[in-house]
Write a protein that holds these residues in place. Structure first.
Motif, mmCIF file in Angstrom:
data_model
loop_
_atom_site.group_PDB
_atom_site.id
_atom_site.type_symbol
_atom_site.label_atom_id
_atom_site.label_comp_id
_atom_site.label_asym_id
_atom_site.label_seq_id
_atom_site.Cartn_x
_atom_site.Cartn_y
_atom_site.Cartn_z
ATOM 1 N N LEU B 598 6.795 10.610 9.590
ATOM 2 C CA LEU B 598 7.237 9.228 9.735
ATOM 3 C C LEU B 598 6.779 8.404 8.531
ATOM 4 O O LEU B 598 7.550 7.680 7.908
ATOM 5 N N ARG B 599 5.499 8.586 8.192
ATOM 6 C CA ARG B 599 4.937 7.822 7.075
ATOM 7 C C ARG B 599 5.726 8.091 5.800
ATOM 8 O O ARG B 599 6.147 7.176 5.096
ATOM 9 N N ALA B 600 5.982 9.381 5.556
ATOM 10 C CA ALA B 600 6.688 9.751 4.324
ATOM 11 C C ALA B 600 8.044 9.045 4.260
ATOM 12 O O ALA B 600 8.354 8.367 3.280
ATOM 13 N N LEU B 601 8.811 9.179 5.330
ATOM 14 C CA LEU B 601 10.143 8.590 5.335
ATOM 15 C C LEU B 601 10.050 7.081 5.149
ATOM 16 O O LEU B 601 10.747 6.484 4.331
ATOM 17 N N HIS B 602 9.128 6.468 5.881
ATOM 18 C CA HIS B 602 9.024 5.014 5.864
ATOM 19 C C HIS B 602 8.635 4.523 4.477
ATOM 20 O O HIS B 602 9.210 3.575 3.945
ATOM 21 N N GLU B 603 7.695 5.206 3.877
ATOM 22 C CA GLU B 603 7.258 4.788 2.541
ATOM 23 C C GLU B 603 8.425 4.875 1.567
ATOM 24 O O GLU B 603 8.683 3.962 0.779
ATOM 25 N N LEU B 604 9.169 5.968 1.694
ATOM 26 C CA LEU B 604 10.276 6.193 0.779
ATOM 27 C C LEU B 604 11.355 5.124 0.968
ATOM 28 O O LEU B 604 11.891 4.592 0.008
ATOM 29 N N ALA B 605 11.593 4.792 2.215
ATOM 30 C CA ALA B 605 12.697 3.866 2.503
ATOM 31 C C ALA B 605 12.290 2.416 2.245
ATOM 32 O O ALA B 605 13.050 1.641 1.687
ATOM 33 N N TYR B 606 11.088 2.071 2.637
ATOM 34 C CA TYR B 606 10.713 0.650 2.597
ATOM 35 C C TYR B 606 9.476 0.385 1.735
ATOM 36 O O TYR B 606 8.912 -0.708 1.770
ATOM 37 N N GLY B 607 8.983 1.420 1.040
ATOM 38 C CA GLY B 607 7.856 1.229 0.135
ATOM 39 C C GLY B 607 6.586 0.779 0.826
ATOM 40 O O GLY B 607 5.771 0.067 0.254
ATOM 41 N N ASP B 608 6.436 1.165 2.108
ATOM 42 C CA ASP B 608 5.218 0.809 2.834
ATOM 43 C C ASP B 608 4.720 2.058 3.545
ATOM 44 O O ASP B 608 5.433 2.630 4.364
ATOM 45 N N ASP B 609 3.503 2.485 3.195
ATOM 46 C CA ASP B 609 2.997 3.740 3.781
ATOM 47 C C ASP B 609 2.300 3.482 5.117
ATOM 48 O O ASP B 609 1.609 4.346 5.651
ATOM 49 N N LEU B 610 2.457 2.257 5.631
ATOM 50 C CA LEU B 610 1.979 1.915 6.978
ATOM 51 C C LEU B 610 0.461 1.946 7.117
ATOM 52 O O LEU B 610 -0.071 1.820 8.216
ATOM 53 N N ALA B 611 -0.250 2.132 5.999
ATOM 54 C CA ALA B 611 -1.705 2.220 6.091
ATOM 55 C C ALA B 611 -2.287 0.876 6.525
ATOM 56 O O ALA B 611 -1.866 -0.175 6.032
ATOM 57 N N GLU B 612 -3.220 0.920 7.476
ATOM 58 C CA GLU B 612 -3.951 -0.272 7.890
ATOM 59 C C GLU B 612 -5.086 -0.471 6.889
ATOM 60 O O GLU B 612 -5.977 0.367 6.798
ATOM 61 N N ARG B 613 -5.078 -1.576 6.133
ATOM 62 C CA ARG B 613 -6.025 -1.693 5.031
ATOM 63 C C ARG B 613 -7.174 -2.646 5.303
ATOM 64 O O ARG B 613 -8.290 -2.428 4.885
ATOM 65 N N GLU B 614 -6.927 -3.704 6.051
ATOM 66 C CA GLU B 614 -7.992 -4.717 6.135
ATOM 67 C C GLU B 614 -9.081 -4.292 7.135
ATOM 68 O O GLU B 614 -10.241 -4.636 6.979
ATOM 69 N N LEU B 615 -8.707 -3.484 8.113
ATOM 70 C CA LEU B 615 -9.644 -3.167 9.190
ATOM 71 C C LEU B 615 -10.943 -2.581 8.641
ATOM 72 O O LEU B 615 -12.038 -3.013 8.967
#
Ligand code: SF4
Lengths: 1099, 906
Positions: B598-615
């Protein structure tokens, strides 16, 4: 090296690749190539040495497949070209892009595992008739079980004190003492796989093995070598001859001659022989040295001397062999007995350890039918096998692989085999690995699989400077390091540096002279005693710590191409053995240098862990005063000595007053007082805990302690260990208090340790039948278990810490800066009281297996084995050094202590390195400073408690009955067909003691004439039970029973128990009615409450 | 319909799920337009009852009526339950017992754990039934089938497998009892025969065999409509990414990504799903806990923690409770992990180990035993007992403890109750129900029954025990104690307890029970490759190929199911955080392949790897802390000044040694008067050896003060004899004691040699084990016991004091090298005004006397003077430092008090 061949899926290949040459790269690339060639993931088996390595391989593979899936065509082309793929058409590209998803979600998936991981899979699918015990668990920690086995063994001996085994034990005890005997037998048990292999399908294994040995030692147990020798004239002549030779010499020699003459005097053989030995051998049993002087005739002198020593040595050897045989007979017998207990014990608890696992798999696969069966029993059929770090494989594992190959050939096709390894890095002899296998296997694969053999001596890791040192040390092939070839660096301009620090030596400690003979003793209140000067090592440690501090302030390292300031995490410290680590750690602590130690089992001995253990112990034994005192003094409560003295003090006047029960918890707040006074309870004489509870004016610290302890005592009963511990950590504010009490340098370590301790609790709780006492006793076991007790928390992961490893652990790791500590140490503890083995790698079983005591017990006959062993040991020593040096990317630092030893690592390296300038130091100025953490501001609400949710009171018997009655009525009333009592009871889970009454109630309702019209199908149009409807608000509601007549509708609501005031239910009923009204606008809707006693109240 | 249904809460307004329920509702309403407002003519099969409320809501919203009678909304299994059966169902407890017996008779598996094997077999049998697999009549035929499925030649191993399954299958099904699975099938069959309303099914994943069968049958009579969330999601643009990533691949990632970007530019999940990779278990737990609290603060009303990793879940729950956030736990805990079954098993342990003290004390410390008696009385008793046990080092035997407890009423009664309870279980074999009855009786006697009944989990446990007893009442198979225990353990392992005692908006649940459920926020815990999909280490029976051909579900199916559940979860919920440990104790740990995809596809399509960064940044800082008590100061070396009242008036030589080695140690031992708990020692230890050696030599010299008067052999025999006598009790208890005896006996000749020499020098044994008390000043008295005093025959009243030491001479010399560091000999010399003093080192076959290098009188003098000086200073208020050398500290039991390692580093 030619990657075209190495990566070509069609070929079997054996690659001998030097350290840092990118074995993982090669291996994973090969996997990618396989997948590209259309191999199914399930057909690939890759085996490496550690789980860590396996995980990394897995990760690397995903990374690359992901890259292939997402990157641009050009990048992929480049990627594939690097992996020796020539013409790349679109079809190939398309396939490459598909691999990621296919591999990720494939079933069966690719197998990347360790030998043991894979063996476990095999065992779990083992054929039921293979005699492999079914449903076994893998046992990681064995020491507890070994102790238990030893105890059971001892008990069995006690039961039969005159049995053969007992007699043998008696003899062993007498000869070698308890400690060595146990060591010997434990070592035998440790080598059981070899023993089983050696004695495979022999009836009486021990007898047979002893016979073998007897034959080899040519020991004649009936003869008496001493008597024979002393009776033998030729010995006498030899003595005389040498005596005369001596007599011609200096005064001392003449004396010796006399002694020698005298030695022959005693008639009694043993005395005579003893005397001779005394005259000719030193205390340490070394031959005394006798040399001819100028005036003497050297030839005759030496002739006579050697003749004599030769004869004596022969006798001594004969004696040794006899002793060796006796010892083996006894020890093998007892060892086997002990082994039986050990195996039996594991079987009882349905467990097997790694050795058993290996052996079982080996046995199983040696049966061709089982081996074949396994081929199809597994879901995966391996057509391609990749073996990493092959030099660390042991003969059993190789046998297993061989049978596997054979079987797969028999079943369908033989797999291609890809072997990577480096005999130069074989350092796991103590785990029964055998580097010689590599050569064997290479040969085998070349013959049988037509494998190609490739070598790789270009390293991508080390800087030229480091490699120069490596080449310098090894190009001469020291100690049989024959297969070394000149290494070349891939990164030719990577700045590097090798430095050998001056040996730390100890300046003679001056002897203290007593002033004018008067004794003046140290006053302990004023002067501490001076530390024992073990010295030199401490000095080295100090030098080491100081240097580290320097490195992180003004050195720089390369971080993918760019220089940056060196950090602690860039430094890897290597030692050969853990023995002296404490010394070096102390030096680091003193300078507050954060480090990740490799010292095993440290956790439970750290002060913080001891504090927690003390506290927990107190919670289950409140009379444990010392434990309580420790908890009080620890940062948890940080009470002062004055506090302690207060408690100690009031111990004196508290005689006689009633003590409240220790640890009775909250259920008797202050109230409960044990009836009888102290005096009648001699051994419960007011414990510190009782005193603490009764202090008239405690300090705030004591006050707090008393309160917290009180509540924790209460919780200790109710909560699982982990939950209890968490409350303690939290309410005690542990992390912060420890941080406050300790120097900054220790913060991370302590925090990590406290969390590691928490994780132990977490895991133990997850186990079966947990309890606090059991937890603590398990901790005691863990603590006792040598190198199996839990390690300290890993600071390294979180923060920026220096890492200390043994060379063995450093295998496969690397670091910009590597420091070899204690490198001048040459001590090797020659193994004693263990197993002597000769197992040629190609042989199915050992050619020799015997037990040895200590150096003296070696004798002449087994010398070849001992020599072979020593040669191997020396070679492995070189392998260790090679591994150690090649961990360094840029910098290699070497330090040591004591007098320089040529053959020490320090010696060897210092000989080839001359001090040069250090480029990393120069570059430091331009280095980018290490990035510092960004601090975030936190919403204050997150720091406050946030009470959420509540405890619901346990359902009352009344409520439960209500539910049950509803259930009965629902099932007993139409439209539901009446079911029989029993099944109803079961179905609605009604306990038998309740059933009768409820059943009657239900029947009463159903039969009550007043209610007949609601339950008799004849009398209404339709009815339904538990009828759900949704109201305007969208809420889902249920009506117990809805009965529909021609003109009206009845809503019935069951209530258990006697009829009562309907008032409270009015609103609810009204809601029901209006809802039903809305649905049946043309009928009158009525509602009624029906009570357990059959009463009906219309509302 | 079950009545103890979870309370249904309305859960705010969710966009994602509302869509799905709405379309379901509209469809149903359309089908039943003319029946509104009475939908009783329809039946909706739910995955669970949580779906009922939102569906009802959707219906009423869509229909826009003030009230409406709802369709029958029920899970298939509950619906089936409503169908009565004529034949009673045979409980699994009976079946597994039968299987066990069958296996036991056949002696197929030597050392196997037959109970777990029976368990496995039972599972297989049910699977076969469930999927309507009928094994061929002939065993040969079956093994042929297997061989074919395995694509293998038939061999012994294979035939054996075939035989086991085949034989037992027929053995079991010939039994004729109606098992649960069959009953279910019969009920469904009946149900299918009598359904008269259209059926609507809510699905998230493929139908299981029985369901599929049932619906097939129904179709003949009524309309059956299936709402498959997977298909619905495919049409829902918010979920299209999930659909593409998690369903079988149609095209490559890049093409998919392009299409997504093209057709659904704003279908990104960025607002809905985040992934957090932690570097440790603790960090994952803390991150999760923090996120939950942030959601609560943001006003989320119902939050689900989906626990793929139970360990982390447990940690998270504890952390949440710190902040006062209680968690409702929908997932059960197996009984074997609960304290309530601990007491039960510990009781059986105690019986088995003949009341080994640790088991016994552990048992008595359980809060569930002796209920009815006030807790503090029970504890009083157990603490008394424990102190006695430690003091006298009794390891086991109930009688031994009874003797100890003489005169301790509390302890006595407790032990007596144990004895009575034990008698009830004293037998070697019985039926399972017989064993259970006996257990029940013993628990009654111990008051455990009462204790458990008062506890929610306990009550359930008792209920379970009772049920098993009833179910097995008829079974006459007899079992040994061990077999029974094993059975019980397995039962406790397989049955779970669900804690209903907490009601909270924060819910702990499992992936499968989230089907068609929606929450304000979801935390997916432990979403790594090893937990999602969760891997069962396959059964020993067959393999996937075979299961496939037999018609049993394969691993493939099992995985697909989890994938679909995940998809459903993500589709139904628009606030999800998935956490996992990116590294575990230093090893890499991979994200779940589903999510990785899911992450791979999403990053490729929308340039967001969905990583939670601030937590990550918050985790450390945003913790709730207990009410602040001032933090301690940095640790420093303690230096207490001791009040006179605590300064002892007497001191022994060893006390003096401690004072010299480290004043603080002395302070802790002799002023605070603290010492370690005695441990019950089972094996012989060095110190026992020392004690016995002393005893032996004392006795020997009492009998033979002057060796000269006896023959050597007589002496040797005597000494050897005494030695064996003294060792006898130990040797009796522990075989290994012989090793120590031998070790001692080897020293005997050497000792006699040494003694004879010293007699030759004119020394005569005078006295041994001599206690002394010598006032040094008004307020200090020196006391102790001297191993041995010799007198010289010529040099009148020349005295020599000796102390036996079982260590080698080198170490002793070292002790004595520095004057005043080991005071023992000096003190003795002072007491006896001896002219000579020495240690007698007895090691292996060496016996050496080691005397202090200094002039003795002077040494003694100096030592006493220093002792007095030091005491004077302490009385004058001198502080007491903690400064032992490392050697002293290594084995110092007071290191937890002086805290050296805390301040010495600084
Ligand atoms: S640990 Fe060392 S310093 Fe602390 S009390 Fe014991 S001996 Fe003294």
């Amino acid at each position: 090296m030619d990657n075209h061949i190495a990566l070509d899926p069609k070929h079997s290949v054996v690659v001998e690749a030097c350290a840092g040459s990118g074995k993982t790269w090669l291996l994973v690339s090969r996997i990618v190539r396989l997948l590209l060639a259309g191999v199914k993931p399930g057909e690939i088996l890759a085996i490496t040495f550690t789980r860590k390595a396996a995980q990394e391989m897995q990760a690397r593979l995903h990374e690359w497949l992901h890259l292939l899936a997402v990157e641009s065509d050009d990048e992929i082309r480049e990627f594939l070209r690097e992996r020796a793929l020539g013409d790349i058409d679109d079809a190939l590209l398309a396939r490459a892009r598909g691999l990621y998803r296919d591999a990720l979600l494939a079933q069966p998936a690719i197998t990347i595992s360790t030998f043991h991981g894979w063996f476990m899979q095999l065992i779990q699918r083992a054929p039921l008739n293979a005699g492999v015990p079914v449903g076994m668990q893998l046992l990681e920690r064995t020491s507890a079980l070994r102790d238990e086995a030893w105890q059971e063994f001892a008990d069995s001996l006690r039961a039969a004190p005159d049995g053969e085994t007992a007699r043998f034990m008696q003899w062993l005890f007498a000869e070698y003492g308890l400690y060595s005997t146990r060591t010997l037998l434990e070592n035998f048990v440790h080598k059981r796989a070899e023993w089983w292999a050696y004695t495979q399908d022999r009836k009486d294994a021990v007898a047979w093995a002893t016979e073998q040995l007897h034959a080899e030692l040519e020991a004649d147990m009936d003869a008496d070598p001493v008597a024979d020798a002393c009776a033998d004239a030729s010995l006498q002549n030899a003595v005389q001859a040498f005596a005369q030779a001596l007599a011609t010499g200096t005064e001392t020699q003449c004396n010796n001659a006399g002694k020698l003459q005298a030695a022959w005097e005693p008639a009694e053989p043993d005395l005579r022989f003893a005397a001779l030995s005394f005259a000719l051998y030193t205390r340490a049993d070394e031959p005394r040295s006798f040399k001819p002087t100028k005036k003497q005739n050297a030839e005759t002198f030496l002739l006579a001397r050697d003749e004599l020593f030769g004869r004596l040595q022969a006798v001594r050897d004969a004696l040794t062999e006899r002793e060796a045989l006796r010892m083996n007979r006894a020890a093998l017998h007892c060892g086997v007995a002990l082994l039986e207990h050990f195996q039996e014990l594991k079987l009882r608890s349905q467990q097997m350890d790694f050795t058993d696992l290996e052996w079982q798999v080996c046995r199983m696969l040696n049966r061709s039918d089982c081996a074949e069966y396994m081929q199809y029993k597994l879901d995966s059929r391996y057509r391609h096998v990749l073996l990493d770090e092959f030099q660390d494989t042991n003969p059993l594992q190789w046998q297993i692989l061989q049978s596997w190959f054979a079987a797969s050939a028999a079943v369908d096709t033989r797999p291609t085999v890809f072997v990577v390894g480096d005999p130069k890095q074989s350092i796991y002899r103590f785990r029964r690995a055998d580097a010689r296998l590599f050569g064997e296997v290479r040969g085998f694969l070349q013959r049988e699989f037509g494998a190609h053999h490739l070598t790789q001596n270009e390293t991508r890791r080390n800087a030229p400077a480091v490699l120069d040192a490596v080449n310098g040390v090894f190009s001469e092939h020291p100690d049989g390091f024959v297969d070394f070839e000149e290494h070349v660096a891939h990164h030719r301009d990577l700045p590097g540096h090798v430095e050998v620090l001056p040996l730390a030596t100890l300046e003679k400690a001056e002897v203290d002279v007593l002033p004018d003979g008067r004794l003046n003793l140290r006053n302990p209140l004023i002067t501490p005693r001076a530390e024992e000067q073990s010295g030199a090592r401490e000095i080295e440690a100090e030098q080491f710590a100081a240097h580290i501090a320097g490195i992180v302030t003004n050195w720089s390292v390369q971080d993918n191409g760019k220089p940056r300031r060196a950090e602690y995490r860039d430094i890897m410290v290597l030692v050969r053995k853990r023995l002296h680590l404490r010394v070096y750690e102390r030096a680091l602590r003193a300078r507050h240098i954060p480090f990740l130690t490799s010292r095993r089992g440290g956790l439970l001995d750290t002060l913080e862990a001891e504090d927690i253990q003390a506290l927990l112990t107190f919670l289950i034994t409140p009379f444990a005063d010392l434990e309580l005192a420790q908890a009080l003094r620890s940062p948890i409560f940080s009470c002062s000595d004055d506090d302690l003295m207060l408690l100690a003090g009031c111990g004196m006047q508290d005689q006689g007053y009633g003590i409240r029960d220790a640890g009775s918890g909250s259920e008797d707040q202050g109230a409960a007082v044990v009836s009888h006074p102290v005096s009648r309870l001699p051994h419960l004489q007011s414990s510190w805990w009782q005193r603490l509870q009764h202090l008239s004016d405690p300090s705030p610290a004591l006050q707090r302690a008393a309160e917290l302890l009180q509540s924790w005592l209460a919780l200790a009963d109710k909560l699982p260990v982990h939950d209890l511990l968490d409350r303690i950590y939290f309410e005690g504010d542990l992390l912060h208090r420890y941080a406050a009490a300790l120097p900054a340098g220790m913060h991370e370590t302590v925090r990590a340790n406290l969390q590691a301790f928490m994780e132990i609790a977490l895991n133990v709780d997850a186990g079966r039948y947990p309890s606090l006492p059991r937890f603590l006793s398990e901790l005691r076991e863990l603590r006792a278990a040598e190198n199996e007790s839990p390690d300290e928390g890993r600071v390294g992961e979180v923060g920026n810490a220096l890492r200390i490893y043994t060379v063995h652990e450093a295998k496969g790791l690397e670091a910009p800066i590597v420091w070899l500590l204690d490198a001048n140490d040459t001590q090797r503890n020659a193994d004693s009281y263990s197993v002597l083995l000769d197992w040629q790698p190609d042989a199915p079983r050992p050619a020799h297996f015997s037990l040895l005591s200590d150096k003296r017990g070696r004798g002449a006959k087994r010398a070849p084995y001992f020599d072979a062993d020593e040669a191997y040991a020396r070679r492995e020593e070189m392998n260790l050094l090679y591994v150690a040096m090649t961990r360094a990317k840029q910098v290699l630092l070497v330090s040591g202590n004591g007098e320089q030893a040529e053959t020490s690592w320090y010696g060897r390296i210092s000989q080839v390195v001359e001090q040069g300038s250090n480029p990393l130091l120069a570059a430091a100025g331009s280095a980018a400073p290490e990035r510092e953490k960004s601090s975030v501001k936190v919403d204050a609400a997150l720091l406050r408690p946030l009470p959420t949710g509540q405890h619901v009171p346990r359902t009352t018997a009344q409520q439960r009955r209500g539910t049950w009655l509803h259930a009965l009525l629902q099932h007993l009333t139409p439209p539901n067909a009446a079911a029989d009592k029993a099944s109803l009871q079961a179905q609605s889970g009604i306990p038998s003691d309740e059933m009768e009454l409820l059943w009657q109630q239900a029947q009463r309702l159903l039969t009550s004439p007043q209610l007949a019209r609601f339950f008799d199908v004849q009398q209404y149009r339709s009815a339904c039970n538990e009828m759900p409807y949704v109201n305007a608000a969208g809420e889902l509601k249920r009506i117990d029973r809805l009965v529909e007549f021609d003109d009206e509708i009845w809503v019935l609501d069951y209530k258990t128990g006697e009829s009562a005031d309907p008032a409270p239910y009015r609103a609810q009923m009204l809601e029901y009615r209006s809802a039903m009204q809305a649905i049946h606008p043309h009928k009158t809707v009525r509602s009624a409450l029906i009570f357990g006693d059959g009463q009906m109240l219309e509302s | 319909m079950v009545l103890d249904m979870e309370p249904i809460k309305s859960s705010g307004t969710q966009t994602a799920p509302a869509v799905f329920f709405d379309s379901v509702a509209r469809h149903i309403l359309a089908q039943h337009a003319h029946e509104i407002p009475d939908l009783r003519g329809a039946t909706v099969l739910l995955p669970n009852y949580h779906a009922a409320q939102p569906l009802a809501q959707a219906l009423s919203a869509a229909a826009d009526r003030t009230a409406m009678l709802l369709p029958r909304m029920v899970t298939l299994s509950d619906w089936a339950q409503s169908v009565p059966l004529t034949t009673p169902i045979q409980p699994d407890t009976q079946r597994i017992t039968a299987l066990y017996q069958a296996l036991r008779e056949r002696r197929w598996f030597a050392d196997a754990d037959l109970w777990s094997l029976s368990g496995e077999l039972l599972g297989l049998m049910d699977d076969l039934t469930r999927h309507h697999v009928i094994l061929p009549e002939s065993e040969a035929e079956f093994s042929r089938q297997l061989a074919e499925a395995y694509r293998a030649r038939s061999g012994q191993a294979l035939q054996f497998e075939a035989r086991v399954v085949h034989e037992l299958w027929y053995a079991m099904s010939s039994g004729g009892g109606l098992d649960g699975v069959r009953a279910y099938q019969q009920r469904l069959a009946r149900l299918a025969g009598q359904t008269d309303t259209p059926i609507y099914v809510l699905l998230t994943s493929g139908l299981s065999a029985p369901e599929a069968h049932f619906l097939e049958a129904c179709r003949a009579r009524v309309a059956v409509t299936v709402f498959d969330l997977r298909e619905m999601a495919a049409l829902e643009q918010g979920c299209v990414v999930l659909q593409l990533a998690l369903s079988a691949p149609t095209s490559h990632l890049r093409d998919q990504a392009d299409r997504l970007r093209g057709h659904f530019p704003d279908a990104a999940l960025s607002g809905r799903l985040r992934l957090f990779g932690a570097h440790s278990l603790e960090q994952e737990a803390r991150a999760a806990e923090l996120q939950v609290r942030r959601w609560l603060l943001a006003g989320k009303q119902n939050i689900a923690i989906v626990a793929q990793d139970r360990l982390v879940a447990r940690r998270v729950r504890a952390l949440l409770e710190r902040a006062g956030v209680l968690v409702r736990d929908e997932t059960g805990w197996t009984f074997s992990t609960l304290a309530v079954s601990t007491v039960l098993m510990r009781w059986l342990d105690a019986l088995q180990s003949d009341f080994y003290h640790q088991d016994l004390l552990d048992l008595l410390k359980s809060p569930f035993i002796f209920a009815g008696q006030p807790a503090y009385e029970r504890k009083q008793a157990v603490y008394q007992l424990e102190q006695l046990v430690r003091k006298h080092g009794v390891a086991s035997h109930l009688d031994a403890f009874l003797d100890l407890a003489h005169g301790e009423a509390g302890v006595q009664t407790a032990l007596v109750r144990l004895r009575q309870a034990a008698d009830v279980l004293r037998k070697n074999s019985d039926t399972l129900s017989g064993w259970l009855r006996a257990l029940d009786d013993s628990l009654t006697i111990l008051g455990v029954l009462q204790g458990l009944a008062a506890d929610v989990a306990g009550a359930q446990l008792l209920q379970a025990l009772q049920t098993w007893q009833q179910e097995l009442a008829a079974d006459s198979t007899r079992f040994s104690r061990a077999e029974w225990r094993h059975w019980l353990a397995q039962q406790l392992n397989e049955n779970t307890f669900i804690d209903k005692s907490i009601d909270s908006p924060v819910l702990l649940t499992s992936l499968t029970s989230t089907r068609w459920r929606s929450f304000d926020a979801v935390l997916l815990l432990g979403a790594d490759a090893s937990h999602l999909p969760s891997t069962d280490n396959g059964s020993v029976w067959f393999n996937d190929a075979v299961r496939g051909t037999l018609g049993l579900p394969t691993r493939e199916v099992y995985l697909a199911q989890q994938r679909d559940d995940l998809l459903a979860l993500l589709a139904m919920n628009d606030t999800v955080l998935a956490t996992w440990q990116a590294s575990k104790s230093g090893e890499k740990n991979l994200l779940s392949p589903f999510l990785e995809m899911l992450r791979a596809l999403h990053e490729l399509a929308y340039g967001d790897d969905l990583a939670e960064r601030e937590l990550g940044a918050f985790v450390e800082s945003a913790q709730v802390r207990a009410a602040g008590f001032p933090l301690p100061d940095e640790a420093a070396m303690p230096a207490p000044v001791v009040p006179h009242s605590l300064i002892p008036g007497r001191i022994s030589a060893s006390g003096y040694n401690s004072l010299v080695a480290c004043p603080y140690q002395f302070y802790a031992r002799h002023m605070l008067r603290l010492n370690e708990l005695d441990e019950v020692r089972e094996g012989v230890e060095k110190r026992d050896y020392g004690e016995w050696a002393h005893v032996i030599l004392h006795r020997f010299h009492q009998q033979f003060p002057v060796l000269g008067e006896h023959s050597r052999t007589e002496l040797e025999d005597a000494l050897q004899h005494i030695s064996s006598e003294v060792f006898a009790p130990a040797v009796e208890r522990d075989y290994l004691a012989r090793a120590w005896l031998l070790r001692w006996q080897q020293a005997v000749p050497a000792y006699l040699d040494a003694q004879q020499t010293s007699e030759a020098e004119g020394w005569r044994y005078q006295n041994g084990e001599v206690p002394f008390e010598l006032p040094l000043t008004g307020d200090l008295l020196l006391h102790g016991r001297i191993d041995r005093v010799d007198a010289h025959i010529q040099a009148d009243n020349a005295v020599r004091v000796l102390d036996y030491k079982m260590m080698d001479a080198a170490r002793l010399r070292n002790k004595l090298r520095e004057a005043g560091e080991d005071v023992q000999l000096a003190c003795y010399a002072h007491v006896y005004e001896a002219g000579e003093a020495a240690f007698i080192s007895i090691e292996k076959d060496k016996v050496v006397s080691v005397a202090p290098p200094q002039e003795l009188q002077e040494l003694a003098q100096a030592n006493i003077e220093r002792l007095l000086a030091v005491f004077a200073q302490m009385r004058a208020g001198a502080a007491i430092p903690a400064h032992g050398v490392d050697e002293a500290c290594r084995y110092c039991e007071m290191r937890g008090l002086c805290r050296k390692s805390e301040w010495s580093a600084a």
